[in-house]
Design a protein around this motif. Structure first.
Motif, PDB file in Angstrom:
ATOM      1  N   UNK A 126       0.833  -1.196   0.000  1.00 50.63           N
ATOM      2  CA  UNK A 126       0.000   0.000   0.000  1.00 50.63           C
ATOM      3  C   UNK A 126       0.872   1.251   0.000  1.00 50.63           C
ATOM      4  N   UNK A 127       2.021   1.168   0.641  1.00 51.92           N
ATOM      5  CA  UNK A 127       2.901   2.330   0.787  1.00 51.92           C
ATOM      6  C   UNK A 127       3.971   2.406  -0.302  1.00 51.92           C
ATOM      7  N   UNK A 128       3.870   1.604  -1.338  1.00 54.95           N
ATOM      8  CA  UNK A 128       4.905   1.554  -2.372  1.00 54.95           C
ATOM      9  C   UNK A 128       4.561   2.497  -3.526  1.00 54.95           C
ATOM     10  N   UNK A 129       5.527   3.298  -3.910  1.00 58.42           N
ATOM     11  CA  UNK A 129       5.399   4.134  -5.108  1.00 58.42           C
ATOM     12  C   UNK A 129       6.005   3.378  -6.290  1.00 58.42           C
ATOM     13  N   UNK A 130       5.314   3.317  -7.423  1.00 55.80           N
ATOM     14  CA  UNK A 130       5.833   2.541  -8.560  1.00 55.80           C
ATOM     15  C   UNK A 130       7.213   2.980  -9.026  1.00 55.80           C
ATOM     16  N   UNK A 131       7.454   4.297  -9.022  1.00 53.57           N
ATOM     17  CA  UNK A 131       8.765   4.780  -9.468  1.00 53.57           C
ATOM     18  C   UNK A 131       9.869   4.339  -8.510  1.00 53.57           C
ATOM     19  N   UNK A 132       9.595   4.398  -7.205  1.00 54.16           N
ATOM     20  CA  UNK A 132      10.585   3.923  -6.228  1.00 54.16           C
ATOM     21  C   UNK A 132      10.853   2.436  -6.402  1.00 54.16           C
ATOM     22  N   UNK A 133       9.813   1.669  -6.698  1.00 51.31           N
ATOM     23  CA  UNK A 133       9.988   0.239  -6.922  1.00 51.31           C
ATOM     24  C   UNK A 133      10.847  -0.012  -8.156  1.00 51.31           C
ATOM     25  N   UNK A 134      10.586   0.735  -9.218  1.00 54.75           N
ATOM     26  CA  UNK A 134      11.386   0.570 -10.434  1.00 54.75           C
ATOM     27  C   UNK A 134      12.844   0.952 -10.186  1.00 54.75           C
ATOM     28  N   UNK A 135      13.076   2.043  -9.446  1.00 51.50           N
ATOM     29  CA  UNK A 135      14.455   2.434  -9.123  1.00 51.50           C
ATOM     30  C   UNK A 135      15.169   1.334  -8.345  1.00 51.50           C
ATOM     31  N   UNK A 136      14.459   0.741  -7.376  1.00 50.01           N
ATOM     32  CA  UNK A 136      15.070  -0.321  -6.592  1.00 50.01           C
ATOM     33  C   UNK A 136      15.368  -1.564  -7.398  1.00 50.01           C
ATOM     34  N   UNK A 137      14.424  -1.956  -8.254  1.00 59.26           N
ATOM     35  CA  UNK A 137      14.645  -3.149  -9.068  1.00 59.26           C
ATOM     36  C   UNK A 137      15.787  -2.952 -10.059  1.00 59.26           C
ATOM     37  N   UNK A 138      15.924  -1.727 -10.576  1.00 58.93           N
ATOM     38  CA  UNK A 138      16.984  -1.467 -11.548  1.00 58.93           C
ATOM     39  C   UNK A 138      18.343  -1.294 -10.916  1.00 58.93           C
ATOM     40  N   UNK A 139      18.413  -0.638  -9.757  1.00 60.57           N
ATOM     41  CA  UNK A 139      19.706  -0.305  -9.161  1.00 60.57           C
ATOM     42  C   UNK A 139      20.178  -1.332  -8.129  1.00 60.57           C
ATOM     43  N   UNK A 140      19.263  -1.907  -7.374  1.00 60.69           N
ATOM     44  CA  UNK A 140      19.651  -2.833  -6.309  1.00 60.69           C
ATOM     45  C   UNK A 140      19.597  -4.284  -6.784  1.00 60.69           C
ATOM     46  N   UNK A 141      18.470  -4.686  -7.380  1.00 61.15           N
ATOM     47  CA  UNK A 141      18.331  -6.062  -7.867  1.00 61.15           C
ATOM     48  C   UNK A 141      19.054  -6.253  -9.189  1.00 61.15           C
ATOM     49  N   UNK A 142      19.345  -5.138  -9.886  1.00 67.08           N
ATOM     50  CA  UNK A 142      20.066  -5.165 -11.165  1.00 67.08           C
ATOM     51  C   UNK A 142      19.276  -5.859 -12.270  1.00 67.08           C
ATOM     52  N   UNK A 143      17.975  -5.663 -12.269  1.00 65.03           N
ATOM     53  CA  UNK A 143      17.177  -6.167 -13.383  1.00 65.03           C
ATOM     54  C   UNK A 143      17.432  -5.313 -14.620  1.00 65.03           C
ATOM     55  N   UNK A 144      17.239  -5.860 -15.816  1.00 66.67           N
ATOM     56  CA  UNK A 144      17.456  -5.073 -17.046  1.00 66.67           C
ATOM     57  C   UNK A 144      16.615  -3.807 -17.058  1.00 66.67           C
ATOM     58  N   UNK A 145      17.236  -2.697 -17.432  1.00 68.35           N
ATOM     59  CA  UNK A 145      16.553  -1.406 -17.398  1.00 68.35           C
ATOM     60  C   UNK A 145      15.356  -1.376 -18.343  1.00 68.35           C
ATOM     61  N   UNK A 146      15.482  -2.010 -19.501  1.00 74.10           N
ATOM     62  CA  UNK A 146      14.372  -1.992 -20.459  1.00 74.10           C
ATOM     63  C   UNK A 146      13.148  -2.698 -19.886  1.00 74.10           C
ATOM     64  N   UNK A 147      13.378  -3.806 -19.207  1.00 70.51           N
ATOM     65  CA  UNK A 147      12.268  -4.531 -18.583  1.00 70.51           C
ATOM     66  C   UNK A 147      11.635  -3.697 -17.471  1.00 70.51           C
ATOM     67  N   UNK A 148      12.462  -3.097 -16.618  1.00 69.28           N
ATOM     68  CA  UNK A 148      11.955  -2.331 -15.478  1.00 69.28           C
ATOM     69  C   UNK A 148      11.176  -1.109 -15.945  1.00 69.28           C
TER      70      UNK A 148
END
Length: 263
Positions: A126-148
């Motif tokens: 409920x408290x998650x912002x989509x942009x913050x989630x995308x930043x975390x997945x791209x920078x911390x989890x290192x998922x492909x930027x195009x996918x994120x």
């Protein structure tokens, strides 16, 4: 308040990185998936409610956001009670329905497990912002930027579905189209919404490609996503909830490993 329309929160969990919230949901869910007993699920559920107090949401909002879970869990338990594996004393035996001591115990365990797994995922996000989630997945989890970035753009578009549906409904009513027959009207509007979504998705993909979102090479990020002490503490809390729940189930002899030889 959903993943798509997050507002400012004052709870301790509001500022925690969304990647940590993903991680704690997984830490709680995986052990509960591996067993089917009422003890581990009930212990985890009680400890989760303590965690929910730090989410920064009121009880009214909590019930409004989680009512589908509270509805689905008893329905799941009812199905197991009526058609689950029969063991022990049989209370009802009629046609294909057979309610027994074993099926009721299995139904209770299943209902508690659904609640213990689903509620943290709903409340924490409920408290998650989509942009913050995308930043975390791209920078911390290192998922492909195009996918994120593609997933983020698509997620942002989900919020437009309801507006599109309302606009279609008003337009068709103004033109006198499908005023009768709810099923026919629903199917027609659903097909129109599908066509509209495909067209919008194609335009979005073209616009993102023109702006270099699909370019090769390492991408830079406008906002740095941090993973610090608060995030590790939340993961430790999730691990503690799972550990205590498992320990309680083993100590009481209720532990039922579903992948074991007798599964």
């Amino acid at each position: 308040m959903t993943l798509l329309d997050t507002q400012a929160r004052t709870g301790a969990l509001a500022a925690v990185n969304p990647v940590a919230k993903l991680g704690v949901s997984a830490l709680i869910a995986v052990p509960l998936i591996l067993t089917l007993d009422p003890v581990s699920a009930s212990v985890a559920l009680v400890l989760e409610f303590v965690l929910f107090l730090f989410a920064g949401i009121g009880w009214r909002e909590f019930w409004m956001r989680t009512w589908p879970v509270w509805l689905a869990a008893p329905l799941t338990g009812l199905t197991i009670a009526l058609y689950g594996e029969t063991s022990g004393t049989v209370y009802v035996d009629w046609f294909v329905l057979r309610i027994s001591e074993g099926s009721l115990a299995l139904a209770l365990a299943t209902m508690l497990r659904v609640l213990a797994i689903a509620l943290p995922s709903v409340v924490l996000f409920i408290t998650v912002d989509p942009t913050d989630l995308a930043d975390g997945l791209g920078q911390i989890v290192r998922l492909p930027a195009r996918f994120v970035l593609g997933a983020l753009a698509g997620l942002r578009m989900v919020g437009l579905f309801l507006d599109d549906w309302r606009a279609l409904e008003l337009a068709r009513r103004a033109r006198g189209v499908a005023d009768r027959g709810r099923i026919r009207r629903f199917l027609g509007m659903a097909f129109a919404l599908l066509v509209l979504s495909i067209r919008r998705g194609a335009k979005l993909a073209t616009a993102m490609e023109a702006r270099g979102f699909g370019a090769p090479g390492r991408r830079t990020w406008a906002r740095e996503s941090r993973f610090g002490a608060a995030e590790w503490m939340l993961l430790a809390v999730g691990a503690a909830i799972s550990g205590i729940a498992i320990a309680a189930a083993i100590a009481t002899g209720a532990w039922n490993f579903i992948l074991g030889p007798g599964a």
